[in-house]
Design a protein around this motif. Structure first.
Motif, PDB file in Angstrom:
ATOM      1  N   CYS A  76       0.805  -1.218   0.000  1.00 53.57           N
ATOM      2  CA  CYS A  76       0.000   0.000   0.000  1.00 53.57           C
ATOM      3  C   CYS A  76       0.843   1.276   0.000  1.00 53.57           C
ATOM      4  CB  CYS A  76      -0.921   0.019   1.216  1.00 53.57           C
ATOM      5  SG  CYS A  76      -2.258  -1.172   1.140  1.00 53.57           S
ATOM      6  N   ALA A  77       2.022   1.211   0.560  1.00 55.78           N
ATOM      7  CA  ALA A  77       2.847   2.418   0.663  1.00 55.78           C
ATOM      8  C   ALA A  77       3.106   3.045  -0.700  1.00 55.78           C
ATOM      9  CB  ALA A  77       4.167   2.097   1.354  1.00 55.78           C
ATOM     10  N   GLU A  78       3.239   2.218  -1.725  1.00 59.63           N
ATOM     11  CA  GLU A  78       3.482   2.739  -3.068  1.00 59.63           C
ATOM     12  C   GLU A  78       2.297   3.551  -3.577  1.00 59.63           C
ATOM     13  OE1 GLU A  78       3.995   1.152  -7.632  1.00 59.63           O
ATOM     14  OE2 GLU A  78       4.234  -0.270  -5.999  1.00 59.63           O
ATOM     15  N   PHE A  79       1.087   3.160  -3.192  1.00 58.88           N
ATOM     16  CA  PHE A  79      -0.111   3.797  -3.710  1.00 58.88           C
ATOM     17  C   PHE A  79      -0.699   4.862  -2.784  1.00 58.88           C
ATOM     18  CE2 PHE A  79       0.209  -0.221  -5.877  1.00 58.88           C
ATOM     19  CZ  PHE A  79       0.012   0.156  -7.187  1.00 58.88           C
ATOM     20  N   ARG A  80      -0.292   4.868  -1.541  1.00 57.76           N
ATOM     21  CA  ARG A  80      -0.865   5.795  -0.562  1.00 57.76           C
ATOM     22  C   ARG A  80      -0.865   7.251  -1.026  1.00 57.76           C
ATOM     23  NH1 ARG A  80       1.505   3.795   3.787  1.00 57.76           N
ATOM     24  NH2 ARG A  80      -0.163   2.304   4.006  1.00 57.76           N
ATOM     25  N   PRO A  81       0.223   7.753  -1.647  1.00 55.27           N
ATOM     26  CA  PRO A  81       0.213   9.156  -2.088  1.00 55.27           C
ATOM     27  C   PRO A  81      -0.842   9.451  -3.161  1.00 55.27           C
ATOM     28  CG  PRO A  81       2.458   8.307  -2.039  1.00 55.27           C
ATOM     29  CD  PRO A  81       1.534   7.137  -1.829  1.00 55.27           C
TER      30      PRO A  81
END
Length: 81
Positions: free
Chosen positions: A42-47
């Motif tokens: 998820c960290a890749e898509f969070r922004p």
């Protein structure tokens, strides 16, 4: 995601003009993620979540977000579309 929608997205990606350096960097990131047990998750898509929800995220990134949401129960619960 419908098969037609996926085919259109794949065609858009095939038609993109990407310089060799960008392509090599992307290949390296994919290799790292595939070989890494943890992955970006998820960290890749969070922004991009807010832009996606507002309809401002477009093109290939939107397709990747939709794919992530369809495969990640945690993201789908946190950020329903």
């Amino acid at each position: 995601m419908s098969e037609d929608h996926l085919e259109r997205a794949l065609q858009e990606m095939r038609e993109e003009d990407v310089d060799a350096g960008t392509l090599e960097a992307a290949q390296a990131r994919v290799r790292d993620q595939v070989t890494s047990a943890a992955g970006a998750g998820c960290a890749e898509f969070r922004p991009d979540f807010r832009a996606y929800l507002s309809g401002a995220l477009g093109g290939t990134r939107r397709v990747l977000m939709e794919d992530h949401l369809s495969r990640c129960p945690r993201a789908a619960r946190q950020w329903p579309s």
